[in-house]
Design a protein around this motif. Structure first.
Motif, PDB file in Angstrom:
ATOM      1  N   THR A  13     -30.868  52.128  21.109  1.00  0.00           N
ATOM      2  CA  THR A  13     -31.737  53.075  21.883  1.00  0.00           C
ATOM      3  C   THR A  13     -32.382  54.338  21.185  1.00  0.00           C
ATOM      4  O   THR A  13     -33.617  54.603  21.003  1.00  0.00           O
ATOM      5  CB  THR A  13     -30.735  53.577  23.120  1.00  0.00           C
ATOM      6  OG1 THR A  13     -30.258  52.726  23.717  1.00  0.00           O
ATOM      7  CG2 THR A  13     -31.890  54.415  23.820  1.00  0.00           C
ATOM      8  N   GLY A  14     -31.457  54.804  20.502  1.00  0.00           N
ATOM      9  CA  GLY A  14     -31.747  56.067  19.558  1.00  0.00           C
ATOM     10  C   GLY A  14     -33.052  55.807  18.687  1.00  0.00           C
ATOM     11  O   GLY A  14     -34.052  56.173  18.646  1.00  0.00           O
ATOM     12  N   SER A  15     -32.780  54.408  17.985  1.00  0.00           N
ATOM     13  CA  SER A  15     -33.791  54.250  16.836  1.00  0.00           C
ATOM     14  C   SER A  15     -34.980  53.625  17.489  1.00  0.00           C
ATOM     15  O   SER A  15     -36.120  54.057  17.115  1.00  0.00           O
ATOM     16  CB  SER A  15     -33.251  52.859  15.953  1.00  0.00           C
ATOM     17  OG  SER A  15     -31.958  53.082  15.886  1.00  0.00           O
ATOM     18  N   GLY A  16     -34.840  52.908  18.813  1.00  0.00           N
ATOM     19  CA  GLY A  16     -36.047  52.588  19.588  1.00  0.00           C
ATOM     20  C   GLY A  16     -37.073  53.926  19.986  1.00  0.00           C
ATOM     21  O   GLY A  16     -38.185  53.977  19.691  1.00  0.00           O
ATOM     22  N   VAL A  17     -36.189  54.903  20.679  1.00  0.00           N
ATOM     23  CA  VAL A  17     -36.722  56.068  20.970  1.00  0.00           C
ATOM     24  C   VAL A  17     -37.573  56.838  19.814  1.00  0.00           C
ATOM     25  O   VAL A  17     -38.592  57.174  19.721  1.00  0.00           O
ATOM     26  CB  VAL A  17     -36.001  57.081  21.824  1.00  0.00           C
ATOM     27  CG1 VAL A  17     -36.474  58.410  21.950  1.00  0.00           C
ATOM     28  CG2 VAL A  17     -35.454  56.427  23.134  1.00  0.00           C
ATOM     29  N   TYR A  18     -36.912  56.929  18.559  1.00  0.00           N
ATOM     30  CA  TYR A  18     -37.405  57.625  17.682  1.00  0.00           C
ATOM     31  C   TYR A  18     -38.573  56.903  16.980  1.00  0.00           C
ATOM     32  O   TYR A  18     -39.817  57.552  16.874  1.00  0.00           O
ATOM     33  CB  TYR A  18     -36.398  57.820  16.371  1.00  0.00           C
ATOM     34  CG  TYR A  18     -37.060  58.532  15.178  1.00  0.00           C
ATOM     35  CD1 TYR A  18     -37.277  59.726  15.148  1.00  0.00           C
ATOM     36  CD2 TYR A  18     -37.435  57.770  14.139  1.00  0.00           C
ATOM     37  CE1 TYR A  18     -37.508  60.542  14.156  1.00  0.00           C
ATOM     38  CE2 TYR A  18     -38.033  58.158  12.894  1.00  0.00           C
ATOM     39  CZ  TYR A  18     -37.886  59.863  12.830  1.00  0.00           C
ATOM     40  OH  TYR A  18     -38.596  60.357  11.939  1.00  0.00           O
ATOM     41  N   VAL A  30     -42.555  48.475  17.153  1.00  0.00           N
ATOM     42  CA  VAL A  30     -41.160  48.107  16.528  1.00  0.00           C
ATOM     43  C   VAL A  30     -40.137  49.008  17.583  1.00  0.00           C
ATOM     44  O   VAL A  30     -39.082  48.274  17.793  1.00  0.00           O
ATOM     45  CB  VAL A  30     -41.114  48.656  15.081  1.00  0.00           C
ATOM     46  CG1 VAL A  30     -39.683  48.491  14.654  1.00  0.00           C
ATOM     47  CG2 VAL A  30     -42.009  47.563  14.279  1.00  0.00           C
ATOM     48  N   GLY A  31     -40.518  49.959  17.796  1.00  0.00           N
ATOM     49  CA  GLY A  31     -39.662  51.022  18.566  1.00  0.00           C
ATOM     50  C   GLY A  31     -39.282  50.402  20.028  1.00  0.00           C
ATOM     51  O   GLY A  31     -38.374  50.227  20.543  1.00  0.00           O
ATOM     52  N   LEU A  32     -40.539  49.816  20.551  1.00  0.00           N
ATOM     53  CA  LEU A  32     -40.356  49.279  21.813  1.00  0.00           C
ATOM     54  C   LEU A  32     -39.440  47.856  21.905  1.00  0.00           C
ATOM     55  O   LEU A  32     -38.569  47.832  22.548  1.00  0.00           O
ATOM     56  CB  LEU A  32     -41.726  48.822  22.171  1.00  0.00           C
ATOM     57  CG  LEU A  32     -42.426  49.973  23.109  1.00  0.00           C
ATOM     58  CD1 LEU A  32     -43.531  49.330  23.558  1.00  0.00           C
ATOM     59  CD2 LEU A  32     -41.583  50.116  24.397  1.00  0.00           C
ATOM     60  N   THR A  33     -39.681  47.282  20.773  1.00  0.00           N
ATOM     61  CA  THR A  33     -38.847  46.043  20.580  1.00  0.00           C
ATOM     62  C   THR A  33     -37.149  46.551  20.399  1.00  0.00           C
ATOM     63  O   THR A  33     -36.398  45.759  21.281  1.00  0.00           O
ATOM     64  CB  THR A  33     -39.239  45.297  19.380  1.00  0.00           C
ATOM     65  OG1 THR A  33     -40.580  45.042  19.343  1.00  0.00           O
ATOM     66  CG2 THR A  33     -38.690  43.874  18.980  1.00  0.00           C
ATOM     67  N   LEU A  34     -37.075  47.499  19.635  1.00  0.00           N
ATOM     68  CA  LEU A  34     -35.722  47.927  19.324  1.00  0.00           C
ATOM     69  C   LEU A  34     -35.098  48.457  20.834  1.00  0.00           C
ATOM     70  O   LEU A  34     -33.795  48.012  21.157  1.00  0.00           O
ATOM     71  CB  LEU A  34     -35.549  48.815  18.390  1.00  0.00           C
ATOM     72  CG  LEU A  34     -35.614  48.568  17.151  1.00  0.00           C
ATOM     73  CD1 LEU A  34     -35.465  49.878  16.207  1.00  0.00           C
ATOM     74  CD2 LEU A  34     -34.406  47.666  16.850  1.00  0.00           C
ATOM     75  N   LEU A  35     -35.978  49.055  21.557  1.00  0.00           N
ATOM     76  CA  LEU A  35     -35.446  49.509  23.094  1.00  0.00           C
ATOM     77  C   LEU A  35     -35.355  48.396  23.875  1.00  0.00           C
ATOM     78  O   LEU A  35     -34.464  48.461  24.897  1.00  0.00           O
ATOM     79  CB  LEU A  35     -36.550  50.670  23.303  1.00  0.00           C
ATOM     80  CG  LEU A  35     -36.080  51.176  24.501  1.00  0.00           C
ATOM     81  CD1 LEU A  35     -35.127  52.347  24.074  1.00  0.00           C
ATOM     82  CD2 LEU A  35     -37.330  52.361  25.134  1.00  0.00           C
ATOM     83  N   SER A  36     -36.260  47.495  23.793  1.00  0.00           N
ATOM     84  CA  SER A  36     -35.920  46.205  24.533  1.00  0.00           C
ATOM     85  C   SER A  36     -34.753  45.550  24.355  1.00  0.00           C
ATOM     86  O   SER A  36     -33.880  44.943  25.138  1.00  0.00           O
ATOM     87  CB  SER A  36     -37.052  45.592  24.727  1.00  0.00           C
ATOM     88  OG  SER A  36     -37.189  44.656  23.650  1.00  0.00           O
ATOM     89  N   TYR A  37     -34.260  45.398  22.900  1.00  0.00           N
ATOM     90  CA  TYR A  37     -32.962  44.951  22.795  1.00  0.00           C
ATOM     91  C   TYR A  37     -31.894  45.669  23.330  1.00  0.00           C
ATOM     92  O   TYR A  37     -30.912  45.148  23.841  1.00  0.00           O
ATOM     93  CB  TYR A  37     -32.692  44.798  21.002  1.00  0.00           C
ATOM     94  CG  TYR A  37     -33.482  44.089  20.324  1.00  0.00           C
ATOM     95  CD1 TYR A  37     -34.115  42.890  20.863  1.00  0.00           C
ATOM     96  CD2 TYR A  37     -33.828  44.265  18.902  1.00  0.00           C
ATOM     97  CE1 TYR A  37     -34.785  42.214  20.191  1.00  0.00           C
ATOM     98  CE2 TYR A  37     -34.688  43.620  18.152  1.00  0.00           C
ATOM     99  CZ  TYR A  37     -35.019  42.346  18.647  1.00  0.00           C
ATOM    100  OH  TYR A  37     -35.554  41.417  17.853  1.00  0.00           O
ATOM    101  N   ALA A  38     -32.057  46.989  23.250  1.00  0.00           N
ATOM    102  CA  ALA A  38     -31.143  47.920  23.893  1.00  0.00           C
ATOM    103  C   ALA A  38     -30.920  47.800  25.297  1.00  0.00           C
ATOM    104  O   ALA A  38     -29.719  47.589  25.803  1.00  0.00           O
ATOM    105  CB  ALA A  38     -31.267  49.336  23.423  1.00  0.00           C
TER     106      ALA A  38
ATOM    107  N   LEU B 641     -36.117  43.826  11.575  1.00  0.00           N
ATOM    108  CA  LEU B 641     -36.036  43.635  12.952  1.00  0.00           C
ATOM    109  C   LEU B 641     -35.870  42.249  13.568  1.00  0.00           C
ATOM    110  O   LEU B 641     -34.941  41.989  14.516  1.00  0.00           O
ATOM    111  CB  LEU B 641     -37.591  43.996  13.581  1.00  0.00           C
ATOM    112  CG  LEU B 641     -37.832  43.959  15.021  1.00  0.00           C
ATOM    113  CD1 LEU B 641     -37.245  45.273  15.405  1.00  0.00           C
ATOM    114  CD2 LEU B 641     -39.191  44.093  15.367  1.00  0.00           C
ATOM    115  N   GLY B 642     -35.963  41.189  12.753  1.00  0.00           N
ATOM    116  CA  GLY B 642     -35.619  40.005  12.989  1.00  0.00           C
ATOM    117  C   GLY B 642     -34.288  39.494  12.902  1.00  0.00           C
ATOM    118  O   GLY B 642     -33.692  39.188  13.801  1.00  0.00           O
ATOM    119  N   ALA B 643     -33.866  40.275  11.945  1.00  0.00           N
ATOM    120  CA  ALA B 643     -32.586  40.400  11.661  1.00  0.00           C
ATOM    121  C   ALA B 643     -31.532  40.991  12.997  1.00  0.00           C
ATOM    122  O   ALA B 643     -30.629  40.367  13.329  1.00  0.00           O
ATOM    123  CB  ALA B 643     -31.741  41.184  10.443  1.00  0.00           C
ATOM    124  N   VAL B 644     -31.854  41.940  13.188  1.00  0.00           N
ATOM    125  CA  VAL B 644     -31.252  42.680  14.517  1.00  0.00           C
ATOM    126  C   VAL B 644     -31.359  41.621  15.787  1.00  0.00           C
ATOM    127  O   VAL B 644     -30.409  41.416  16.469  1.00  0.00           O
ATOM    128  CB  VAL B 644     -32.076  44.088  14.714  1.00  0.00           C
ATOM    129  CG1 VAL B 644     -31.442  44.540  16.075  1.00  0.00           C
ATOM    130  CG2 VAL B 644     -31.967  45.010  13.807  1.00  0.00           C
TER     131      VAL B 644
END
Lengths: 113, 937
Positions: A13-18, A30-38, B641-644
């Motif tokens: 979440t934090g990485s995504g938001v940043y 990229v942030g949005l993708t991380l956030l959606s993972y979270a 990102l792919g790795a994650v």
């Protein structure tokens, strides 16, 4: 393990938001993708993390339904994964289009003065 | 039932009127006029019952939960007002049908007038206070439409807006007051409210209730300091001014005062507030009217002054004063409507309403001049006219022996002064327009008498003024029943003794009257001879005392505040918006815990993590943090990102969710492909930011968000758990015919949801296609730049070709077994899409283009159609949308194969997913094609 899972969601979440708050569209995506993972992980964990639970009803363990993994968050997350893919794709193309129109990949469509 | 017709007939007619074209002037006028006549007829048929003291009622429940009935109630007071509304309505409609020029949209005008008539009748007939407020607001709205009828004129729009703002705000105050009243009494029914005056006055909320309701009444009836909207509303067509702004709408406020008199009156608060407001309005209106050059402006201020007189009478809290007020309402409506119409005739015939440009019209308009002089005489209170009678009653009422000390002599003095001023402006009206005033300039066009349809209503109104003035007994029963209703509100009560007569003997009121007539004449002579009224731009002394200016200043302040807020929040930077959004989300997440809840953690040791899990977790964490470090190098970021994503799908597999793992894995592949492709057209690196402080601020926000979500997850995971999973697990085989509960939920239990989601997917693909379409635009690729000189490695190329049939088989496999084993339409569709996309990667676009056009758009459509039809199919079996059925028929060779209707649905999902995915990527791939073609040209 619970603490580790919580930290995983928190880090994502934090990485995504940043990254979402960066100025360039690609970083934002990229942030949005991380956030959606979270978010997906978060939703999934609402059904609890179960190791070695049975995902498929096979008639043998039916006596004890508690042995099975919770299917509902899985179903929700499954569609969420596909939808977030569609969203990512749309954002990417918007970024392409914006860059073609304005010559900038800044979120605001123009370089800051 | 007749009562309901009475109130609702104008609305029904308005419905018909709305269907008429604007060219149908004649039928529009006849329809509106006929409706008004019908209302008048219905009303007259009720007269005997009402005059005998009966209260007629009709009601039907509307919103019982709110205590709101659609109900009407006709008593003497309502009858008096309904008479004014319908009778003057008939005359105004007749007048208007000649007044409007052929170019103007007559049907629309009559439609608005009918709407207004209905709303106004609703106000006076409503037997429920909430219903009354509804109609009250309707009068404000329809008056807005009527004032702004000449929409092209900025002044008309501004006047309409001001009127709507002020009366609308007043209406809100009234609503609040009525709600308080309902709270005090426990009912909104007029009968109950009027019967519980003592209870209301004793209640601690009496004063706020009174103030709020008075705000509504005063703003509607243009009382000081809210009076300024009325002169500005004079931009309305004259029939509207005659109807709304003299006879009916502005009387709604005093109507409500008279209506609620038994409930709210008879207290010192009522006396002081209402009478002082009325007195101030009476004096200011009369004074300012004298200095207006615009005919309608003069009449507007005169109206304000007369409304103030009525308010003052109601505020005096004496039964006889209420009788006088009602009498004056009737009289004022007659002469003022006539005068407005006369002003309209002058305007219509000369093209101006400015008295500085009018002179000696008596020569050209002898009939109109005579009628106007008679009406002005009524307005000035000349004996033998109706205005004289009610003014005598008013003057007599100001001589109350019971008044507090300063008022005992001050009130009669002020009343005489106001009467003298009204004489002065009446004289000015007549002298300036119809006689020779050497200071006037000639009017723009030479007038002649208007058509009879414009004169007849004036004549009729003047006739009534004279008749009532000569034989006041003829309105005796009407006035008595209205006063009875207003004073006692349906309760038994004895009217005070009074006599409607021209001659009461030589008494003080008569003396005051004579003084006023003489004084008024002298006043006009003084201003006319000594000062020359025509040279004054605004009234001396009071010219600066202007509510309008304050109103406009406040409005401007409000507007600049709104602009400031808007600029502060919406500066056009999406980055800023996103920041606001994230902050709000943080706040919304934290708010419940800040307010009352608390996160409860149970610090139990938890399950020990295995080595595999720990290792995966560590790698995932590091990769995530590495993206933060490396995000400016985009290709590297993409790998991380792919790795994650890959680790996430492993985590899903680890935690017993194979379906999720498969979906995550295949989506990951497609997403990475897509991002690589787009990266081809975007800068490969992010520029560092100029403002360093942003980085720190965002890092803080991100850490807060991360900590918050981590705390939330930990709190949830350590709570005891109870899920509704059991329902799905129990029913998946029985109702859905499948053992994979996840898939059964997707294609059966929540199939509606899934249908929506694949629709979203399809729409997203089409939007992408549209965004990258180049028709009419310079080639995007040329603008984006970037080179396309990829070579396609042989090994990959060969492997991909071999993989294609295998992948197709795998997709088929996943699809077929999805209902009972991990798999299903989503996974199968993604696998199929990946297999196709792999060919693009491995062989290149041209190789693919030679073999297929890659246009999978129809797949989206067919997929959605199939999924939708599967749902519709269940209607054939009289089952709800998307009900599924299943069977396990025995197939040759294969044995028992599950066959469910959900399979067809899942096929639709597959087609849409594959179609959408390929279409999206293909759209981006084609960009390079367009660049090449551009180069070739």
């Amino acid at each position: 393990m619970e603490m580790m899972l919580a930290l995983a969601v928190g880090t994502l979440t934090g990485s995504g938001v940043y990254l979402m708050l960066r100025a360039r569209v690609f970083d934002l995506i990229v942030g949005l993708t991380l956030l959606s993972y979270a978010v997906n992980l978060f939703l999934f964990l609402m059904g609890r993390a179960r190791i070695g639970a049975a995902p498929i009803l096979d008639g043998q363990r039916a006596a004890n339904l508690a042995e099975y993994a919770d299917p509902l968050p899985q179903a929700l997350v499954l569609t969420a994964i596909v939808i977030s893919f569609a969203m990512t794709a749309l954002m990417l193309v918007l970024a392409l289009r914006t860059r073609a129109e304005t010559g900038s990949d800044h979120v605001d469509g123009e370089e800051p003065r | 039932m007749q009562l309901a017709w009475l109130a609702l007939l104008p609305f029904l007619a308005a419905l018909v009127q709305a269907a008429l074209p604007n060219s149908a002037r004649r039928s529009a006028a006849w329809l509106a006029g006929g409706t008004a006549l019908a209302v008048l007829g219905l009303l007259l048929s009720q007269a005997p019952a009402v005059f005998s003291g009966a209260v007629l009622r009709w009601s039907t429940p509307w919103v019982p939960a709110l205590g709101l009935d659609l109900g009407f109630r006709l008593d003497g007071l309502a009858w008096l007002f309904a008479l004014l509304i319908s009778a003057i309505g008939v005359l105004v409609l007749l007048y208007a049908s000649y007044y409007l020029s052929p170019r103007e949209p007559a049907a629309r005008f009559f439609l608005f007038l009918l709407l207004f008539m209905g709303a106004m009748l609703g106000v006076v007939l409503a037997d429920n206070l909430l219903l009354l407020v509804v109609f009250w607001e309707l009068t404000s709205l329809s008056s807005f439409l009527l004032i702004a009828f000449w929409q092209k004129e900025p002044a008309a729009r501004a006047g309409a807006r001001m009127a709507l703002l002020i009366t609308g705000c007043g209406g809100l105050a009234l609503l609040a007051g009525v709600l308080l009243l309902g709270h005090i009494v426990g009912s909104y029914s007029l009968d109950v409210v009027l019967a519980s005056g003592a209870q209301i006055r004793a209640h601690p909320l009496y004063l706020p209730t009174l103030l709020l309701i008075l705000l509504g009444c005063f703003s509607k009836s243009a009382q000081f300091p809210f009076h300024f909207w009325l002169p500005n509303a004079m931009t309305a067509p004259t029939p509207v001014s005659a109807y709304l702004h003299s006879a009916t709408m502005v009387k709604a406020g005093v109507f409500l005062l008279a209506r609620l008199y038994p409930a709210l009156g008879d207290s010192s608060a009522w006396f002081w507030i209402v009478s002082s407001t009325g007195l101030a309005t009476l004096l200011i209106g009369a004074y300012v009217a004298l200095f207006k050059h615009d005919l309608k402006g003069l009449l507007a201020y005169s109206t304000i002054s007369h409304l103030g007189l009525i308010t003052l009478l109601l505020g005096l809290d004496q039964p006889l004063a209420v009788v006088a007020a009602l009498f004056h309402i009737l009289n004022h409506a007659c002469f003022k409507a006539g005068l407005f119409m006369a002003a309209g005739i002058v305007d219509h015939e000369t093209g101006t309403r400015d008295m500085r440009n009018l002179n000696q019209l008596g020569r050209y308009l002898p009939v109109t001049a005579t009628l106007t002089m008679l009406a002005c005489a009524a307005m000035a209170g000349v004996p033998l006219f109706n205005g004289f009678l009610s003014k005598e009653m008013f003057l007599a009422q100001t001589l109350q022996p019971g008044l507090p000390a300063p008022l005992r002599w001050g009130l009669p003095l002020a009343a005489t002064l106001a009467a003298a001023l009204s004489v002065a402006y009446s004289v000015r009206f007549v002298h300036d327009v119809f006689f020779n005033n050497p200071r006037s300039r000639p009017s723009p066009q030479l007038p002649h008498e208007p058509p009879w349809g414009m004169r007849a209503p004036v004549a009729l109104l003047v006739l009534i003024c004279v008749l009532v003035g000569l034989m006041p007994q003829m309105v005796g029963p009407l006035l008595a029943s209205a006063a009875q209703a207003s004073l006692f509100g349906g309760q038994p009560g004895q009217l005070p003794a009074y006599e409607l007569a021209i001659w009461h003997g030589l008494n003080l009121p008569l003396g005051m009257s004579v003084l006023a007539l003489l004084g008024g004449g002298l006043l006009y002579l003084f201003w006319h001879q000594r000062v020359d009224l025509h040279t004054l731009e605004q009234s001396p002394l009071l010219g600066r005392l202007n509510g309008q200016r304050g109103f406009e200043r406040q409005l401007a302040r409000l507007r600049s505040l709104a602009a400031l807020l808007t600029r502060g929040l919406q500066n056009g930077s999406l980055q800023r918006y996103l920041l606001c959004f994230v902050l709000m989300a943080l706040l919304a997440g934290a708010a419940p815990y800040l307010a009352q809840c608390s996160l409860t953690f149970s610090w139990r040791p938890g399950s020990p993590p295995g080595y595999v899990f720990s290792a995966l977790w560590l790698i995932g964490l590091l990769c995530t943090l590495a993206t933060l470090h490396a995000f400016r190098q985009r290709l590297l970021t993409l790998v991380l990102l792919g790795a994650v994503g890959l680790l996430l799908s492993l985590a899903f597999a680890y935690f017993s969710a194979p379906d999720l793992a498969m979906t995550q894995l295949s989506v990951e592949v497609v997403t990475t492909l897509l991002m690589m492709l787009s990266l081809h057209w975007l800068p490969k690196e992010s520029r560092p930011e100029r403002q360093r402080w942003r980085t720190g601020r965002d890092a803080l926000i991100a850490i807060l968000a991360g900590l918050g979500s981590a705390a939330l997850v930990y709190a949830v995971l350590t709570q005891p758990f109870d899920s509704i999973a059991r329902f799905y697990l129990e029913n998946a085989p029985a109702l859905g015919g499948g053992n994979n509960a996840v898939n059964v939920i997707i294609v059966d239990f929540r199939a509606y949801d899934t249908l929506g989601e694949i629709a979203v997917l399809g729409i997203a693909a089409l939007i992408i296609l549209a965004l990258l379409r180049e028709r009419g635009l310079p080639p995007l690729a040329a603008q984006l730049g970037g080179a396309d000189n990829d070579r396609h490695p042989l090994m990959l190329s060969v492997a991909a070709r071999l993989l294609l049939p295998l992948a197709l088989l795998a997709a088929l496999h996943f699809y077929l077994r999805g209902h009972n084993q991990p798999g299903g339409g989503f996974v199968a569709g993604l696998v199929l899409a990946i297999a196709l996309l792999l060919q693009y990667v491995a062989q290149g676009r041209q190789w693919m283009a030679a073999r297929s056009d890659g246009d999978l758009r129809p797949w989206i459509g067919w997929g959605l159609l199939l999924a939708g039809l599967t749902g519709v199919g269940s209607w054939l079996f009289a089952a709800p949308f998307l009900t599924s059925s299943y069977d396990y028929p025995r197939w040759p060779l294969f044995g028992h194969v599950p066959l469910t209707s959900a399979m067809a649905f899942d096929l639709g999902v597959l087609l849409t997913v594959t179609g959408a995915t390929v279409v999206m990527l293909n759209a981006i791939v084609r960009l390079s094609a367009s660049k090449e073609s551009a180069r070739w040209k």
